[in-house]
Design a protein around this motif. Sequence first.
Motif, PDB file in Angstrom:
ATOM      1  N   UNK A  41       0.867  -1.173   0.000  1.00  0.00           N
ATOM      2  CA  UNK A  41       0.000   0.000   0.000  1.00  0.00           C
ATOM      3  C   UNK A  41       0.905   1.226   0.000  1.00  0.00           C
ATOM      4  N   UNK A  42       0.635   2.155  -0.919  1.00  0.00           N
ATOM      5  CA  UNK A  42       1.472   3.349  -1.065  1.00  0.00           C
ATOM      6  C   UNK A  42       0.587   4.589  -1.037  1.00  0.00           C
ATOM      7  N   UNK A  43       1.176   5.692  -0.625  1.00  0.00           N
ATOM      8  CA  UNK A  43       0.476   6.964  -0.726  1.00  0.00           C
ATOM      9  C   UNK A  43       0.276   7.315  -2.194  1.00  0.00           C
ATOM     10  N   UNK A  44      -0.753   8.100  -2.478  1.00  0.00           N
ATOM     11  CA  UNK A  44      -1.016   8.482  -3.864  1.00  0.00           C
ATOM     12  C   UNK A  44       0.069   9.423  -4.348  1.00  0.00           C
ATOM     13  N   UNK A  89      -4.849   6.451  -1.329  1.00  0.00           N
ATOM     14  CA  UNK A  89      -3.746   5.497  -1.431  1.00  0.00           C
ATOM     15  C   UNK A  89      -3.861   4.692  -2.717  1.00  0.00           C
ATOM     16  N   UNK A  90      -2.733   4.093  -3.076  1.00  0.00           N
ATOM     17  CA  UNK A  90      -2.690   3.157  -4.200  1.00  0.00           C
ATOM     18  C   UNK A  90      -2.392   1.785  -3.608  1.00  0.00           C
ATOM     19  N   UNK A  91      -3.311   0.868  -3.830  1.00  0.00           N
ATOM     20  CA  UNK A  91      -3.099  -0.515  -3.398  1.00  0.00           C
ATOM     21  C   UNK A  91      -2.422  -1.224  -4.565  1.00  0.00           C
ATOM     22  N   UNK A  92      -1.217  -1.734  -4.327  1.00  0.00           N
ATOM     23  CA  UNK A  92      -0.491  -2.462  -5.371  1.00  0.00           C
ATOM     24  C   UNK A  92      -0.932  -3.926  -5.293  1.00  0.00           C
TER      25      UNK A  92
END
Length: 166
Positions: A41-44, A89-92
């Motif tokens: 999980x990363x910040x946008x 967030x961006x879920x990878x």
Amino acid sequence: MSLTANLMKTGDAKDGAGSEFLAFTLGSEEYGIDILKVQEIRGYEAVTRIANAPEFIKGVINLRGIIIPVVDMRIKFNLGTPTYDQFTVVIILNIGGRIMGMVVDSVSDVTTLSPDQIKPAPEMGSAFNSDYMIGLGTIDERMLILVDIDKLMSSGEMGLIDKMAA
């Protein structure tokens, strides 16, 4: 990030007593996807837009040398104009060996649901195609719309992502 640490320790939660889902929000609704599909999980962050791509495909990002496509789920599910803030967030995801990103409004937790807490998906004649639903997960007063992320991300229009990433 404490959520990432939380993700790692949930593997030993309950010996197969249920399925684990990462809970995330889109608008006012809570959704859940199989935690085993989540890589990180990363910040946008800003994406590089691809010409002529469908609107729901935000573009691509460089993830440690790998170019991955990013899908905005609010646009995909026709849930109004997305806003990007400190919670976005961006879920990878890793789906069948394909790495892709999924923009959501926020993530909250990892929830274990037993089979009796998962109700069948109702037939809905709305913008959300119930073919992509596993069912509805219920925890006390809380309800998660459980998304079959494999089916959603391998649907015909998502095949465009493969062409873009190539």
